[in-house]
Design a protein around this motif. Structure first.
Motif, PDB file in Angstrom:
ATOM      1  N   LEU A  10      44.319  35.605  49.213  1.00 46.67           N
ATOM      2  CA  LEU A  10      44.231  33.953  48.901  1.00 46.67           C
ATOM      3  C   LEU A  10      43.664  33.685  47.572  1.00 46.67           C
ATOM      4  CD1 LEU A  10      41.637  33.271  52.008  1.00 46.67           C
ATOM      5  CD2 LEU A  10      43.999  32.441  51.735  1.00 46.67           C
ATOM      6  N   ARG A  11      44.172  32.527  47.262  1.00 46.01           N
ATOM      7  CA  ARG A  11      43.539  32.253  45.912  1.00 46.01           C
ATOM      8  C   ARG A  11      42.963  30.897  46.011  1.00 46.01           C
ATOM      9  NH1 ARG A  11      47.364  28.969  41.356  1.00 46.01           N
ATOM     10  NH2 ARG A  11      46.215  29.689  39.157  1.00 46.01           N
ATOM     11  N   LEU A  12      41.571  30.689  45.493  1.00 42.49           N
ATOM     12  CA  LEU A  12      40.753  29.793  45.476  1.00 42.49           C
ATOM     13  C   LEU A  12      41.110  29.073  44.327  1.00 42.49           C
ATOM     14  CD1 LEU A  12      37.483  31.404  47.029  1.00 42.49           C
ATOM     15  CD2 LEU A  12      39.568  30.413  48.246  1.00 42.49           C
ATOM     16  N   SER A  47      36.124  30.668  26.933  1.00 43.62           N
ATOM     17  CA  SER A  47      37.322  30.981  26.323  1.00 43.62           C
ATOM     18  C   SER A  47      37.992  32.118  27.129  1.00 43.62           C
ATOM     19  CB  SER A  47      36.994  31.870  25.119  1.00 43.62           C
ATOM     20  OG  SER A  47      36.381  33.097  25.330  1.00 43.62           O
ATOM     21  N   GLY A  48      37.551  32.418  28.238  1.00 42.51           N
ATOM     22  CA  GLY A  48      38.145  33.303  29.158  1.00 42.51           C
ATOM     23  C   GLY A  48      38.313  34.602  28.636  1.00 42.51           C
ATOM     24  N   GLY A  49      37.719  35.069  27.493  1.00 39.36           N
ATOM     25  CA  GLY A  49      37.675  36.361  26.763  1.00 39.36           C
ATOM     26  C   GLY A  49      37.011  37.336  27.431  1.00 39.36           C
ATOM     27  N   ARG A  50      35.862  36.896  28.102  1.00 39.09           N
ATOM     28  CA  ARG A  50      34.909  37.772  29.064  1.00 39.09           C
ATOM     29  C   ARG A  50      34.730  37.683  30.447  1.00 39.09           C
ATOM     30  NH1 ARG A  50      29.549  37.812  26.593  1.00 39.09           N
ATOM     31  NH2 ARG A  50      29.010  39.421  27.986  1.00 39.09           N
ATOM     32  N   SER A  51      34.884  38.406  31.141  1.00 45.18           N
ATOM     33  CA  SER A  51      34.420  37.997  32.471  1.00 45.18           C
ATOM     34  C   SER A  51      33.583  39.124  33.180  1.00 45.18           C
ATOM     35  CB  SER A  51      35.854  38.071  33.324  1.00 45.18           C
ATOM     36  OG  SER A  51      36.676  39.182  33.479  1.00 45.18           O
ATOM     37  N   SER A  52      33.020  38.916  34.334  1.00 44.49           N
ATOM     38  CA  SER A  52      32.141  39.814  35.108  1.00 44.49           C
ATOM     39  C   SER A  52      32.462  39.802  36.571  1.00 44.49           C
ATOM     40  CB  SER A  52      30.575  39.290  34.823  1.00 44.49           C
ATOM     41  OG  SER A  52      29.669  40.304  35.616  1.00 44.49           O
ATOM     42  N   TYR A  53      32.378  40.780  37.322  1.00 44.25           N
ATOM     43  CA  TYR A  53      32.655  40.962  38.801  1.00 44.25           C
ATOM     44  C   TYR A  53      31.523  41.555  39.421  1.00 44.25           C
ATOM     45  CZ  TYR A  53      37.283  39.487  37.416  1.00 44.25           C
ATOM     46  OH  TYR A  53      38.282  38.913  37.112  1.00 44.25           O
ATOM     47  N   GLN A  54      31.369  41.335  40.566  1.00 41.56           N
ATOM     48  CA  GLN A  54      30.515  42.107  41.475  1.00 41.56           C
ATOM     49  C   GLN A  54      31.171  43.280  41.742  1.00 41.56           C
ATOM     50  OE1 GLN A  54      30.072  42.398  46.261  1.00 41.56           O
ATOM     51  NE2 GLN A  54      29.076  40.434  45.388  1.00 41.56           N
ATOM     52  N   PHE A  92      39.855  41.396  43.075  1.00 47.36           N
ATOM     53  CA  PHE A  92      39.588  39.830  42.532  1.00 47.36           C
ATOM     54  C   PHE A  92      39.760  39.775  41.259  1.00 47.36           C
ATOM     55  CE2 PHE A  92      36.378  38.508  46.173  1.00 47.36           C
ATOM     56  CZ  PHE A  92      37.399  38.990  47.169  1.00 47.36           C
ATOM     57  N   THR A  93      40.519  38.593  40.936  1.00 48.61           N
ATOM     58  CA  THR A  93      40.577  38.360  39.429  1.00 48.61           C
ATOM     59  C   THR A  93      40.151  36.782  39.147  1.00 48.61           C
ATOM     60  OG1 THR A  93      42.379  39.627  39.330  1.00 48.61           O
ATOM     61  CG2 THR A  93      42.339  38.133  37.690  1.00 48.61           C
ATOM     62  N   MET A 118      42.253  36.490  45.222  1.00 50.44           N
ATOM     63  CA  MET A 118      41.481  37.432  46.110  1.00 50.44           C
ATOM     64  C   MET A 118      42.479  38.325  46.691  1.00 50.44           C
ATOM     65  SD  MET A 118      38.148  35.559  47.483  1.00 50.44           S
ATOM     66  CE  MET A 118      39.344  34.220  48.539  1.00 50.44           C
ATOM     67  N   ASN A 119      42.664  39.677  46.448  1.00 57.44           N
ATOM     68  CA  ASN A 119      43.784  40.500  47.106  1.00 57.44           C
ATOM     69  C   ASN A 119      42.877  41.558  47.938  1.00 57.44           C
ATOM     70  OD1 ASN A 119      45.925  39.066  45.653  1.00 57.44           O
ATOM     71  ND2 ASN A 119      45.613  40.365  44.020  1.00 57.44           N
ATOM     72  N   SER A 120      43.880  42.328  48.581  1.00 55.75           N
ATOM     73  CA  SER A 120      43.212  43.429  49.588  1.00 55.75           C
ATOM     74  C   SER A 120      41.828  42.802  50.320  1.00 55.75           C
ATOM     75  CB  SER A 120      42.932  44.557  48.750  1.00 55.75           C
ATOM     76  OG  SER A 120      43.976  45.092  48.148  1.00 55.75           O
ATOM     77  N   LEU A 121      41.789  41.821  50.997  1.00 59.08           N
ATOM     78  CA  LEU A 121      40.439  41.098  51.650  1.00 59.08           C
ATOM     79  C   LEU A 121      40.394  41.980  52.720  1.00 59.08           C
ATOM     80  CD1 LEU A 121      41.519  37.461  51.196  1.00 59.08           C
ATOM     81  CD2 LEU A 121      39.427  38.426  50.372  1.00 59.08           C
ATOM     82  N   ASN A 122      38.971  42.064  52.941  1.00 56.51           N
ATOM     83  CA  ASN A 122      38.424  42.510  54.142  1.00 56.51           C
ATOM     84  C   ASN A 122      37.623  41.844  54.737  1.00 56.51           C
ATOM     85  OD1 ASN A 122      35.864  43.152  52.729  1.00 56.51           O
ATOM     86  ND2 ASN A 122      37.102  44.515  51.538  1.00 56.51           N
ATOM     87  N   PRO A 123      37.006  42.240  56.129  1.00 55.04           N
ATOM     88  CA  PRO A 123      36.257  41.233  56.781  1.00 55.04           C
ATOM     89  C   PRO A 123      34.694  41.176  56.161  1.00 55.04           C
ATOM     90  CG  PRO A 123      37.272  42.783  58.373  1.00 55.04           C
ATOM     91  CD  PRO A 123      37.842  43.073  56.937  1.00 55.04           C
ATOM     92  N   GLU A 124      34.369  42.039  55.249  1.00 55.93           N
ATOM     93  CA  GLU A 124      33.031  41.764  54.542  1.00 55.93           C
ATOM     94  C   GLU A 124      33.249  40.876  53.552  1.00 55.93           C
ATOM     95  OE1 GLU A 124      33.301  45.131  56.906  1.00 55.93           O
ATOM     96  OE2 GLU A 124      34.594  44.876  55.192  1.00 55.93           O
TER      97      GLU A 124
END
Length: 122
Positions: free
Chosen positions: A18-20, A54-61, A68-69, A83-89
């Motif tokens: 999905l793409r939010l 700027s989009g130059g830095r990102s952070s992810y769980q 996710f990107t 969001m790719n490879s989604l799972n029920p969690e």
């Protein structure tokens, strides 16, 4: 005042994508950090991803890294979460938010959208 509105949620099977989208209006958020959070039933709201102005830095769980990107288009006042490879969690209400720093803390974000539901079936 500024407004944020999420879209793109829905029901998807495990392994799907999905793409939010998050549309900002009322003011420009181009100099702010934009983040995505999620909240599952009975759980606290948790950080998913954030990106600098700027989009130059990102952070992810950790649990979404590699799947996710986060991205943004300041000219359009938009932010996205692919969001790719989604799972029920991953099932939760997803919120976009705007803050001043690249933080995982909910309290660091000043503006919030109403959320969009993402449901992943097994």
């Amino acid at each position: 005042q500024g407004l944020l509105e999420e879209s793109g949620g829905g029901l998807v099977q495990a392994g799907g994508s999905l793409r939010l989208s998050c549309a900002a209006s009322g003011r420009t958020f181009s100099t702010y950090v934009m983040g995505w959070f999620r909240q599952a039933p009975g759980k606290e709201r948790e950080f998913v991803a954030a990106i600098t102005w700027s989009g130059g830095r990102s952070s992810y769980q950790d649990s979404v890294k590699g799947r996710f990107t986060i991205s943004r288009d300041n000219a359009k006042n938009m932010a996205y979460l692919q969001m790719n490879s989604l799972n029920p969690e991953d099932t939760a209400v997803y919120y976009c938010a705007v803050g001043l720093g690249l933080s995982t803390n909910v309290r660091s974000y000043n503006y919030w959208g109403q959320g969009t539901q993402v449901t992943v079936s097994s």
